[in-house]
Design an enzyme around this catalytic site. Sequence first.
Site, PDB file in Angstrom:
ATOM      1  N   HIS A 188      -9.935  10.156   5.420  1.00 25.30           N
ATOM      2  CA  HIS A 188      -8.704  10.601   6.089  1.00 25.30           C
ATOM      3  C   HIS A 188      -8.697  12.118   6.228  1.00 25.30           C
ATOM      4  O   HIS A 188      -8.347  12.659   7.285  1.00 25.30           O
ATOM      5  CB  HIS A 188      -7.469  10.188   5.274  1.00 25.30           C
ATOM      6  CG  HIS A 188      -7.268   8.715   5.157  1.00 25.30           C
ATOM      7  ND1 HIS A 188      -7.487   8.028   3.994  1.00 25.30           N
ATOM      8  CD2 HIS A 188      -6.848   7.801   6.065  1.00 25.30           C
ATOM      9  CE1 HIS A 188      -7.211   6.741   4.176  1.00 25.30           C
ATOM     10  NE2 HIS A 188      -6.826   6.578   5.426  1.00 25.30           N
ATOM     11  N   LYS A 230     -15.698   4.245  11.042  1.00 21.71           N
ATOM     12  CA  LYS A 230     -15.837   3.118  10.120  1.00 21.71           C
ATOM     13  C   LYS A 230     -15.212   1.844  10.693  1.00 21.71           C
ATOM     14  O   LYS A 230     -15.718   0.756  10.506  1.00 21.71           O
ATOM     15  CB  LYS A 230     -15.177   3.454   8.782  1.00 21.71           C
ATOM     16  CG  LYS A 230     -15.035   2.243   7.917  1.00 21.71           C
ATOM     17  CD  LYS A 230     -14.934   2.567   6.483  1.00 21.71           C
ATOM     18  CE  LYS A 230     -14.815   1.289   5.691  1.00 21.71           C
ATOM     19  NZ  LYS A 230     -13.665   0.471   6.078  1.00 21.71           N
ATOM     20  N   ASP A 231     -14.091   2.008  11.407  1.00 20.69           N
ATOM     21  CA  ASP A 231     -13.442   0.854  12.039  1.00 20.69           C
ATOM     22  C   ASP A 231     -13.866   0.814  13.500  1.00 20.69           C
ATOM     23  O   ASP A 231     -13.072   1.085  14.412  1.00 20.69           O
ATOM     24  CB  ASP A 231     -11.921   0.970  11.900  1.00 20.69           C
ATOM     25  CG  ASP A 231     -11.493   0.928  10.445  1.00 20.69           C
ATOM     26  OD1 ASP A 231     -11.691  -0.114   9.808  1.00 20.69           O
ATOM     27  OD2 ASP A 231     -10.997   1.947   9.933  1.00 20.69           O
ATOM     28  N   ARG A 268      -9.463   0.345   0.309  1.00 20.15           N
ATOM     29  CA  ARG A 268      -9.658  -0.932  -0.401  1.00 20.15           C
ATOM     30  C   ARG A 268     -10.730  -0.843  -1.488  1.00 20.15           C
ATOM     31  O   ARG A 268     -10.818  -1.748  -2.316  1.00 20.15           O
ATOM     32  CB  ARG A 268      -9.995  -2.043   0.588  1.00 20.15           C
ATOM     33  CG  ARG A 268      -8.800  -2.435   1.458  1.00 20.15           C
ATOM     34  CD  ARG A 268      -9.074  -3.655   2.313  1.00 20.15           C
ATOM     35  NE  ARG A 268      -7.864  -4.192   2.906  1.00 20.15           N
ATOM     36  CZ  ARG A 268      -7.469  -3.973   4.171  1.00 20.15           C
ATOM     37  NH1 ARG A 268      -8.204  -3.234   4.966  1.00 20.15           N
ATOM     38  NH2 ARG A 268      -6.337  -4.495   4.615  1.00 20.15           N
ATOM     39  N   GLU A 292     -11.278  11.108   1.286  1.00 20.83           N
ATOM     40  CA  GLU A 292     -11.961  12.142   2.082  1.00 20.83           C
ATOM     41  C   GLU A 292     -12.154  11.737   3.549  1.00 20.83           C
ATOM     42  O   GLU A 292     -12.270  12.589   4.421  1.00 20.83           O
ATOM     43  CB  GLU A 292     -13.311  12.501   1.467  1.00 20.83           C
ATOM     44  CG  GLU A 292     -13.269  13.674   0.510  1.00 20.83           C
ATOM     45  CD  GLU A 292     -12.685  14.970   1.099  1.00 20.83           C
ATOM     46  OE1 GLU A 292     -13.126  15.402   2.184  1.00 20.83           O
ATOM     47  OE2 GLU A 292     -11.786  15.545   0.479  1.00 20.83           O
TER      48      GLU A 292
HETATM   49  O1  PAF Z   1      -7.077   2.247  10.515  1.00 22.35           O
HETATM   50  C1  PAF Z   1      -5.914   2.140  10.040  1.00 22.35           C
HETATM   51  O2  PAF Z   1      -5.581   2.686   8.995  1.00 22.35           O
HETATM   52  C2  PAF Z   1      -4.885   1.314  10.789  1.00 22.35           C
HETATM   53  O3  PAF Z   1      -5.468   0.203  11.391  1.00 22.35           O
HETATM   54  C3  PAF Z   1      -4.075   2.135  11.816  1.00 22.35           C
HETATM   55  C4  PAF Z   1      -4.949   2.676  12.917  1.00 22.35           C
HETATM   56  C5  PAF Z   1      -3.364   3.263  11.092  1.00 22.35           C
HETATM   57  C6  PAF Z   1      -3.002   1.250  12.455  1.00 22.35           C
HETATM   58  O4  PAF Z   1      -2.127   0.745  11.506  1.00 22.35           O
END
Ligand code: PAF
Length: 255
Positions: free
Chosen positions: A35, A147-148, A185, A33
């Site tokens: 994505h 999140k990242d 993950r 979700e």
């Molecule tokens: O966040 C991710 O899934 C990856 O780090 C990305 C931005 C697609 C780069 O490979």
Amino acid sequence: MRVVRTIADLRAELASARAGSIGLVPTMGAFHEGHVSLFRAARAECDTVVVSLFVNPAQFGAGEDLARYPRDEAGDRRLAEQARVDVLFAPAAEELYPPGYQTWVEVEELSRPLEGVHRPGHFRGVATVCLKLFTIVRPNRAYFGQKDAQQVAVVRQMLRDLHLELELRVLPTVRDADGLALSSRNAYLSEEERERARALPRALATRDPARARALLDGLEVEYVEVADFDPRVLAAAVRVGSTRLIDNVTLEGDE
Ligand code: PAF
């Protein structure tokens, strides 16, 4: 939705889309979700939506989970199609890194702390593949998840430093009902590990590094730190069994 494997085909596919706006959602697949929230935002804001699906070997260190990273292209295609994505760009590794490849992007300072300490070279791989995707797709907007948070900071700095003309759109972290941030993950976690992993969002919700650390007692903590990104975040990385999880909460702005 068209599935495209080569840069040449993608360029041909997008030639007629350039009159309108193009949104790019870079991903490594195994869609959830989180994505889908990015796909939906791109769909709402752009004429053409491109999603890249590429498990980027350059951002995995030796001994990391590149080989076992979850892959489910058929499932991903279904979810992307449902979200009305126009083009799924799913190249092979050799398409982006052909033999003799030797050019890398390094966002020096921002890549060093937090993830950089525990995953040396990770952001060099991320910045490089993102710049490649930006150059190939030439999107007006690119969509990333909060999140990242460090990844967002690195990409934002790269856009500024390299004068790239695209808008960075950052969407909030999507969480399961138990608070765990969605991540491809999470699929690695056993039921018992998942139970223990719930300590991570609970700890971050304190918004206090010392209290968070106390609540994470019993997990293998790599870091719990306030990071001066935009916005400031309390970020953490922990290992639960063999699974490494990262998460963060913003310290200003949204709550
Ligand atoms: O966040 C991710 O899934 C990856 O780090 C990305 C931005 C697609 C780069 O490979």
